[in-house]
Scaffold this motif. Structure first.
Motif, PDB file in Angstrom:
ATOM      1  N   PRO A  74       0.425  -6.828 -11.253  1.00 53.59           N
ATOM      2  CA  PRO A  74      -0.274  -6.612  -9.969  1.00 53.59           C
ATOM      3  C   PRO A  74      -1.311  -5.497 -10.021  1.00 53.59           C
ATOM      4  O   PRO A  74      -1.390  -4.658  -9.119  1.00 53.59           O
ATOM      5  CB  PRO A  74       0.878  -6.266  -9.025  1.00 53.59           C
ATOM      6  N   PHE A  75      -2.123  -5.471 -11.071  1.00 56.10           N
ATOM      7  CA  PHE A  75      -3.106  -4.404 -11.224  1.00 56.10           C
ATOM      8  C   PHE A  75      -4.198  -4.495 -10.164  1.00 56.10           C
ATOM      9  O   PHE A  75      -4.530  -3.506  -9.498  1.00 56.10           O
ATOM     10  CB  PHE A  75      -3.721  -4.470 -12.624  1.00 56.10           C
ATOM     11  N   ALA A  76      -4.777  -5.678  -9.982  1.00 58.79           N
ATOM     12  CA  ALA A  76      -5.863  -5.826  -9.011  1.00 58.79           C
ATOM     13  C   ALA A  76      -5.376  -5.496  -7.607  1.00 58.79           C
ATOM     14  O   ALA A  76      -6.033  -4.752  -6.867  1.00 58.79           O
ATOM     15  CB  ALA A  76      -6.428  -7.242  -9.062  1.00 58.79           C
ATOM     16  N   ALA A  77      -4.236  -6.036  -7.226  1.00 64.92           N
ATOM     17  CA  ALA A  77      -3.706  -5.795  -5.880  1.00 64.92           C
ATOM     18  C   ALA A  77      -3.493  -4.309  -5.629  1.00 64.92           C
ATOM     19  O   ALA A  77      -3.890  -3.761  -4.583  1.00 64.92           O
ATOM     20  CB  ALA A  77      -2.395  -6.562  -5.697  1.00 64.92           C
ATOM     21  N   THR A  78      -2.883  -3.631  -6.593  1.00 66.87           N
ATOM     22  CA  THR A  78      -2.601  -2.204  -6.427  1.00 66.87           C
ATOM     23  C   THR A  78      -3.884  -1.382  -6.405  1.00 66.87           C
ATOM     24  O   THR A  78      -4.018  -0.443  -5.614  1.00 66.87           O
ATOM     25  CB  THR A  78      -1.668  -1.721  -7.551  1.00 66.87           C
ATOM     26  N   MET A  79      -4.852  -1.731  -7.258  1.00 70.59           N
ATOM     27  CA  MET A  79      -6.106  -0.979  -7.285  1.00 70.59           C
ATOM     28  C   MET A  79      -6.892  -1.151  -5.995  1.00 70.59           C
ATOM     29  O   MET A  79      -7.547  -0.218  -5.520  1.00 70.59           O
ATOM     30  CB  MET A  79      -6.958  -1.402  -8.479  1.00 70.59           C
ATOM     31  N   PHE A  80      -6.856  -2.332  -5.389  1.00 71.53           N
ATOM     32  CA  PHE A  80      -7.536  -2.532  -4.105  1.00 71.53           C
ATOM     33  C   PHE A  80      -6.898  -1.650  -3.032  1.00 71.53           C
ATOM     34  O   PHE A  80      -7.595  -1.072  -2.188  1.00 71.53           O
ATOM     35  CB  PHE A  80      -7.476  -4.001  -3.683  1.00 71.53           C
ATOM     36  N   ALA A  81      -5.568  -1.542  -3.064  1.00 70.75           N
ATOM     37  CA  ALA A  81      -4.885  -0.678  -2.097  1.00 70.75           C
ATOM     38  C   ALA A  81      -5.223   0.787  -2.337  1.00 70.75           C
ATOM     39  O   ALA A  81      -5.463   1.554  -1.389  1.00 70.75           O
ATOM     40  CB  ALA A  81      -3.374  -0.894  -2.193  1.00 70.75           C
ATOM     41  N   ILE A  82      -5.255   1.197  -3.604  1.00 69.28           N
ATOM     42  CA  ILE A  82      -5.609   2.583  -3.942  1.00 69.28           C
ATOM     43  C   ILE A  82      -7.023   2.899  -3.474  1.00 69.28           C
ATOM     44  O   ILE A  82      -7.277   3.969  -2.897  1.00 69.28           O
ATOM     45  CB  ILE A  82      -5.458   2.805  -5.458  1.00 69.28           C
ATOM     46  N   GLU A  83      -7.956   1.988  -3.699  1.00 72.32           N
ATOM     47  CA  GLU A  83      -9.338   2.210  -3.282  1.00 72.32           C
ATOM     48  C   GLU A  83      -9.423   2.359  -1.763  1.00 72.32           C
ATOM     49  O   GLU A  83     -10.162   3.209  -1.256  1.00 72.32           O
ATOM     50  CB  GLU A  83     -10.217   1.044  -3.750  1.00 72.32           C
ATOM     51  N   ALA A  84      -8.657   1.564  -1.042  1.00 67.05           N
ATOM     52  CA  ALA A  84      -8.664   1.650   0.419  1.00 67.05           C
ATOM     53  C   ALA A  84      -8.142   3.001   0.901  1.00 67.05           C
ATOM     54  O   ALA A  84      -8.705   3.615   1.817  1.00 67.05           O
ATOM     55  CB  ALA A  84      -7.817   0.516   1.004  1.00 67.05           C
ATOM     56  N   ILE A  85      -7.075   3.479   0.283  1.00 70.55           N
ATOM     57  CA  ILE A  85      -6.508   4.774   0.687  1.00 70.55           C
ATOM     58  C   ILE A  85      -7.464   5.902   0.325  1.00 70.55           C
ATOM     59  O   ILE A  85      -7.677   6.836   1.106  1.00 70.55           O
ATOM     60  CB  ILE A  85      -5.135   4.974   0.020  1.00 70.55           C
ATOM     61  N   LEU A  86      -8.079   5.830  -0.855  1.00 71.27           N
ATOM     62  CA  LEU A  86      -9.024   6.861  -1.277  1.00 71.27           C
ATOM     63  C   LEU A  86     -10.201   6.990  -0.316  1.00 71.27           C
ATOM     64  O   LEU A  86     -10.640   8.094   0.011  1.00 71.27           O
ATOM     65  CB  LEU A  86      -9.560   6.549  -2.673  1.00 71.27           C
ATOM     66  N   ARG A  87     -10.717   5.860   0.132  1.00 77.87           N
ATOM     67  CA  ARG A  87     -11.933   5.879   0.941  1.00 77.87           C
ATOM     68  C   ARG A  87     -11.680   6.111   2.426  1.00 77.87           C
ATOM     69  O   ARG A  87     -12.578   6.537   3.134  1.00 77.87           O
ATOM     70  CB  ARG A  87     -12.713   4.575   0.755  1.00 77.87           C
ATOM     71  N   THR A  88     -10.482   5.798   2.899  1.00 77.54           N
ATOM     72  CA  THR A  88     -10.260   5.880   4.338  1.00 77.54           C
ATOM     73  C   THR A  88      -9.105   6.794   4.743  1.00 77.54           C
ATOM     74  O   THR A  88      -8.853   6.975   5.931  1.00 77.54           O
ATOM     75  CB  THR A  88     -10.010   4.477   4.928  1.00 77.54           C
ATOM     76  N   GLY A  89      -8.402   7.357   3.783  1.00 76.70           N
ATOM     77  CA  GLY A  89      -7.339   8.292   4.112  1.00 76.70           C
ATOM     78  C   GLY A  89      -7.828   9.729   4.086  1.00 76.70           C
ATOM     79  O   GLY A  89      -8.807  10.053   3.411  1.00 76.70           O
TER      80      GLY A  89
END
Length: 350
Positions: A74-89
């Motif tokens: 699940p690399f792509a799925a996890t990286m998309f979630a990480i990117e979302a948290i980085l940019r909006t958290g």
């Protein structure tokens, strides 16, 4: 700009390619090794949040290598979630929410594969002093194994991203049949589910989450297209008809040449998009372009490679049909090629 990979980036590619080809038959064990030994989820995450501190280029290289082997982790799925948290958290959210994702102890996913967050079916409201979500998302990458969902939800005419724990009340995850057997998907249903709103993201930040995901997905599709080209060329050299390698026939030569031209064009597009991702204005233009180019190239290469191989490529025993399935499923993610070209035209004022 220096439009080439550095020695360190080439070394990362070689190391990861060798790692993936060395083989590890157990998916969970492979995922843990990728997180602990190579620290892949933290490649472009700042060191203050526990990451490596590299750039999106390094993460794109990793996506390309995963696409080359159709890795089911699940690399792509996890990286998309990480990117979302980085940019909006905010800073505190990044520190607390990213820790488990970077270590591999948790699997994350962005509960959105559509083209525009504004069309979300999830609604947010305040009840008893907390935010709760109600609605559904489908398809969700690796939703059946995710521990953390990043969910776009609308409230008062605006869309914000929220973090939902898989163990929270009101969460129902239903595995779905996937056209791509190497990339499982699920349906996520939320009913008055407690959620944490990611506090720091503006509307533009949320849109850039999708743009970064588009660039990374384009890199993955580039890797898949390269693999199809390699398999086609190798087969054309070794398969013989009329006492000649089939690669000596003009039709086969032309098919392989067309694949190579499109792969080279896609490689240049993905490299440029990843190398300029720090500039949000550049990213807004290059992301839809890279996604459309890569999707068309992967579909072309998968289809042409099947034609070069003939009937054997349609069997379950051969890998090419799996690449074709990945090409078609990835093509639809975040919108079709036509939608991405229309988005690009809107953004540049055409």
């Amino acid at each position: 700009m220096d439009f080439q990979y550095s020695a360190e980036q080439d070394a990362l590619r070689a190391s990861l390619r060798g790692f993936l080809h060395s083989g590890d038959g157990q998916e969970n064990r492979l995922w843990r090794r990728l997180c602990y030994e190579l620290e892949l989820p933290g490649l472009h995450v700042p060191p203050e949040y526990g990451g490596v501190g590299a750039t999106l280029v390094e993460t794109a290289i990793a996506f390309e290598e995963f696409g080359r082997v159709l890795s089911p982790v699940p690399f792509a799925a996890t990286m998309f979630a990480i990117e979302a948290i980085l940019r909006t958290g905010d800073e505190e959210q990044c520190k607390t929410l990213l820790a488990g994702l970077l270590s591999g102890e948790q699997i994350g996913t962005l509960a959105w594969c559509g083209g525009d967050f504004s069309t979300t079916n999830v609604r947010a409201e305040r009840r008893d002093g907390r935010t709760v979500l109600t609605g559904h998302c489908t398809p969700v990458l690796h939703g059946h194994v995710a521990d953390v969902f990043v969910v776009p939800a609308a409230a008062d005419g605006a869309v914000r991203l929220h973090v939902v724990a898989a163990a929270a009340a009101g969460v129902t995850v239903t595995p779905l049949n996937s056209f791509d057997a190497t990339r499982p998907v699920a349906a996520l249903q939320l009913l008055q589910t407690p959620a944490e709103v990611l506090a720091a993201g503006s509307a533009d930040d949320i849109e850039r989450v999708l743009d970064a995901a588009r660039v990374l997905l384009a890199a993955e599709m580039l890797g898949g297209a390269e693999a199809c080209l390699d398999m086609a060329v190798e087969y054309a050299r070794s398969r013989r008809q009329f006492d000649r390698p089939i690669g000596s026939f003009q039709a086969v030569k032309h098919a392989c040449a067309d694949m190579l031209i499109e792969v080279d064009a896609t490689r240049a597009t993905v490299m440029y998009a990843a190398m300029n991702a720090v500039d949000d204005r550049e990213l807004a233009v290059t992301a839809p372009l890279a996604k459309a180019q890569a999707a068309d190239t992967f579909a072309l290469c998968a289809g042409s490679a099947i034609q070069v191989h003939g009937g054997i490529a349609f069997t379950w025993e051969h890998d090419l049909h799996r690449y074709f399935r990945r090409a078609k499923s990835a093509e639809a993610m975040f919108g079709s090629s036509a939608q991405h070209r229309a988005l690009l035209a809107d953004r540049v004022g055409l």
